[in-house]
Enzyme design. Structure first.
Site, PDB file in Angstrom:
ATOM      1  CE1 TYR A 238      -4.075   1.909   0.571  1.00 15.05           C
ATOM      2  CE2 TYR A 238      -2.718   3.169   2.099  1.00 15.05           C
ATOM      3  CZ  TYR A 238      -3.877   3.032   1.353  1.00 15.05           C
ATOM      4  OH  TYR A 238      -4.825   4.011   1.388  1.00 15.05           O
ATOM      5  CB  THR A 239       2.950   2.678   2.463  1.00 13.75           C
ATOM      6  OG1 THR A 239       1.659   2.651   3.051  1.00 13.75           O
ATOM      7  CG2 THR A 239       3.614   4.011   2.742  1.00 13.75           C
TER       8      THR A 239
ATOM      9  CG  ASP B 183      -1.508  -5.712   7.286  1.00 17.50           C
ATOM     10  OD1 ASP B 183      -2.164  -6.759   7.095  1.00 17.50           O
ATOM     11  OD2 ASP B 183      -1.154  -4.963   6.360  1.00 17.50           O
TER      12      ASP B 183
ATOM     13  CE  LYS C  87      10.091  -3.029   3.612  1.00 13.39           C
ATOM     14  NZ  LYS C  87       9.272  -3.522   4.737  1.00 13.39           N
TER      15      LYS C  87
HETATM   16  N1  LIG Z   1      13.470  -7.690   2.828  1.00 13.69           N
HETATM   17  C1  LIG Z   1      12.687  -8.040   1.808  1.00 13.69           C
HETATM   18  N2  LIG Z   1      13.124  -8.919   0.896  1.00 13.69           N
HETATM   19  C2  LIG Z   1      12.343  -9.265  -0.153  1.00 13.69           C
HETATM   20  N3  LIG Z   1      11.100  -8.792  -0.368  1.00 13.69           N
HETATM   21  C3  LIG Z   1      10.601  -7.927   0.520  1.00 13.69           C
HETATM   22  C4  LIG Z   1      11.366  -7.493   1.649  1.00 13.69           C
HETATM   23  N4  LIG Z   1      10.609  -6.638   2.365  1.00 13.69           N
HETATM   24  C5  LIG Z   1       9.431  -6.533   1.713  1.00 13.69           C
HETATM   25  N5  LIG Z   1       9.420  -7.294   0.602  1.00 13.69           N
HETATM   26  C6  LIG Z   1       8.315  -7.425  -0.371  1.00 13.69           C
HETATM   27  O1  LIG Z   1       7.803  -6.128  -0.655  1.00 13.69           O
HETATM   28  C7  LIG Z   1       6.409  -6.060  -0.382  1.00 13.69           C
HETATM   29  C8  LIG Z   1       6.072  -4.668   0.157  1.00 13.69           C
HETATM   30  O2  LIG Z   1       6.733  -4.414   1.379  1.00 13.69           O
HETATM   31  P1  LIG Z   1       5.930  -3.936   2.678  1.00 13.69           P
HETATM   32  O3  LIG Z   1       4.998  -5.056   3.105  1.00 13.69           O
HETATM   33  O4  LIG Z   1       6.868  -3.460   3.708  1.00 13.69           O
HETATM   34  O5  LIG Z   1       5.096  -2.716   2.060  1.00 13.69           O
HETATM   35  P2  LIG Z   1       3.705  -2.088   2.535  1.00 13.69           P
HETATM   36  O6  LIG Z   1       3.452  -0.947   1.637  1.00 13.69           O
HETATM   37  O7  LIG Z   1       3.739  -1.841   4.015  1.00 13.69           O
HETATM   38  O8  LIG Z   1       2.711  -3.276   2.239  1.00 13.69           O
HETATM   39  P3  LIG Z   1       1.238  -3.559   2.854  1.00 13.69           P
HETATM   40  O9  LIG Z   1       0.261  -2.979   1.894  1.00 13.69           O
HETATM   41  O10 LIG Z   1       1.213  -5.074   2.869  1.00 13.69           O
HETATM   42  O11 LIG Z   1       1.183  -2.975   4.224  1.00 13.69           O
HETATM   43  C9  LIG Z   1       6.127  -7.201   0.589  1.00 13.69           C
HETATM   44  O12 LIG Z   1       4.826  -7.719   0.423  1.00 13.69           O
HETATM   45  C10 LIG Z   1       7.197  -8.241   0.262  1.00 13.69           C
HETATM   46  O13 LIG Z   1       6.715  -9.170  -0.705  1.00 13.69           O
END
Ligand SMILES: Nc1ncnc2c1ncn2[C@@H]1O[C@H](COP(=O)(O)OP(=O)(O)OP(=O)(O)O)[C@@H](O)[C@H]1O
Length: 480
Positions: free
Chosen positions: A135-136, A265, A153
């Protein structure tokens, strides 16, 4: 959690819509009062944004300092320039005495988070590979010094979070700052919570991006997405490893230095797999807040298929709510699918008990950990094999330093895609397995072991392709 995000976005949309509607209803050229009202209505979305920035800033400070009260002006001096600017956006200047902070001699590289091993933007190669986004945030793979792969990230400028915010407020920079608090919070938690099943933070850096200065990127251990379908097809031993990693993580979170932490979550996509171990990566929705209550009915835990009412303590806190939320989620997303299916039959009663007790929240995390560790012990030590059949050794002929090169057959669940490669506790178990497979005529004792220390054995249909191999031993079935 997504529902909560949607609900917040919907609430913001609604307020914006109402504000716009009011503006439309008040025709231009009205008296001063009407003009003022119009201006106020126009300010509302901006106020809402500032309100959210303030709340996120305060939350981050609570996690950083683990304190319930707002940070003091003194602690503000320790902040990096970006964080100071974030504070500028969220707090009136006079209240926080920013003039004391600006132009100070504190090095921006010395915030409290600096206990983490430092890696910075200059270590990151420009050759990035997209891994995923939510999402973010979006995540990219990068090579450090041309050798170690890491995950980077950062806030996804094309993601739903930023896009929705910009649609509501038309302020990209403020929307970026709001979203970046999630990365900041995650980074603080990754640093303050140290456990083998929490992704390791290697560093972070600030760089200019999308015309915004000092955008934050975190550098962490690289994992691979947790694929449930793939896991369901893998050997029980590997699936059990995921469940054991998870309960060890939840046990740590229930007793963490920040108090009991819940993952609001809790979907498989919040985790990644590193060398077969499950690790949590998405911590922006983690919470250490305990739910206040007046009566038991305030301690209502709601899930799609089941609800629970927990006890309200005399101190006015819902007892163990954080750990029980985690535990039920572990049951519904992981244990129920991964634990019992194709497990060794003697372990089934214990595994069924774990699944039932966690699904009914009869146990806390401590008891669930004890029981899963017990399964681990029984499995690793071979004690799960109740009556080991001692087959007379004459039934198999041992050929040392030899391997059968071909003559494979498929079996399930195999560690090899085209051959039958299974783990066994000892030679007797290998003989038992070979006897139970109609195709098996020989088996090869490899020099490889699984994560529990069990031996990997190749089961074969014959021995025509027997060749020498110093590290392996072949056992031939002696018939007649
Ligand atoms: N260290 C990592 N190594 C490989 N892939 C990763 C790693 N961290 C995150 N990801 C991938 O990137 C995606 C997005 O990361 P993250 O979940 O932190 O984002 P988000 O925007 O908070 O997502 P959500 O909508 O699930 O809250 C994850 O679903 C995962 O598949």
């Amino acid at each position: 959690m997504r529902r909560r995000k949607i609900a917040v976005a919907a609430a913001l949309c609604l307020s914006f819509f109402i504000a716009t509607l009011l503006n439309l209803l008040c025709a231009p050229g009205f008296d001063h009062h009407h003009q003022q009202q119009q201006q106020q209505e126009h300010r509302r979305p901006r106020d809402l944004l500032l309100q959210q920035l303030r709340e996120r800033y305060e939350e981050v400070q609570r996690y950083r300092h683990h304190q319930a009260t707002p940070p003091t002006p003194a602690s503000a001096r320790l902040l990096r320039p970006l964080e100071r600017r974030l504070m500028d956006l969220t707090q009136p200047r006079d209240k926080w005495e920013y003039n004391k902070v600006e132009g100070d001699t504190l090095s921006p590289a010395q915030p409290e988070i600096d206990a983490t091993p430092r890696l910075s933007c200059r270590h990151i190669s420009t050759d990035l590979r997209y891994l995923g986004s939510g999402y973010t945030k979006s995540v990219y793979k990068s090579l450090l010094n041309g050798s170690v792969s890491v995950a980077l990230k950062s806030v996804d400028f094309g993601g739903h979070d930023i896009q929705n915010c910009v649609r509501l407020y038309q302020r990209l920079e403020d929307c970026y700052r709001l979203a970046s608090f999630k990365i900041l919070k995650e980074m603080i938690l990754l640093q303050r919570l140290q456990h083998p099943n929490i992704l390791q933070l290697y560093g972070y850096c600030y760089q200019d991006s999308n015309d915004i200065s000092d955008t934050l990127t975190t550098i962490t251990e690289l994992g691979s997405p947790l694929e449930m379908i793939q896991l369901l097809q893998s050997p029980w031993e590997d699936r059990f490893r995921i469940c054991l990693s998870l309960i060890r993580l939840l046990h740590y979170l229930a007793h963490s230095p920040l108090g009991s932490i819940t993952l609001l979550d809790f979907r498989p996509r919040q985790f990644v797999v590193v060398d077969g171990e499950l690790k949590v990566t998405d911590l922006d929705d983690a919470s250490m807040e305990e739910t206040p209550c007046f009566s038991h009915s305030d301690c209502f835990l709601e899930f799609p298929a089941r609800n629970f009412t927990l006890q309200c303590s005399v101190e006015g806190k819902c007892q163990n709510m954080n750990e029980k939320r985690n535990l039920y989620n572990a049951y519904r997303f992981f244990f129920t699918y991964l634990l019992p299916h194709s497990a060794p039959s003697s372990l089934r009663p214990l595994l069924d008990a774990i699944v039932n007790a966690t699904g009914e929240l009869r146990w806390g995390v401590d008891e669930a950990l004890v029981q899963l560790e017990k399964v681990f012990h029984l499995y690793r030590s071979g004690l799960y094999l109740p009556n080991v059949t001692d087959i007379p050794t004459g039934e198999y002929k041992e050929v040392a330093h030899a391997v059968v090169a071909e003559e494979d057959y498929r079996c399930w669940p195999s560690y090899h895609h085209s051959g039958c490669l299974l783990s066994v506790f000892d030679l007797n178990e290998a003989k038992d397995v070979c006897r139970s497979h109609s195709q098996c005529q020989t088996f090869v004792w490899t020099n490889q072991t699984t994560w529990t220390g069990r031996q990997l054995v190749f089961f074969k249909t014959g021995s025509r392709t027997l060749v020498s191999d110093p590290d392996k031993t072949t056992y031939l079935k002696v018939t007649g």
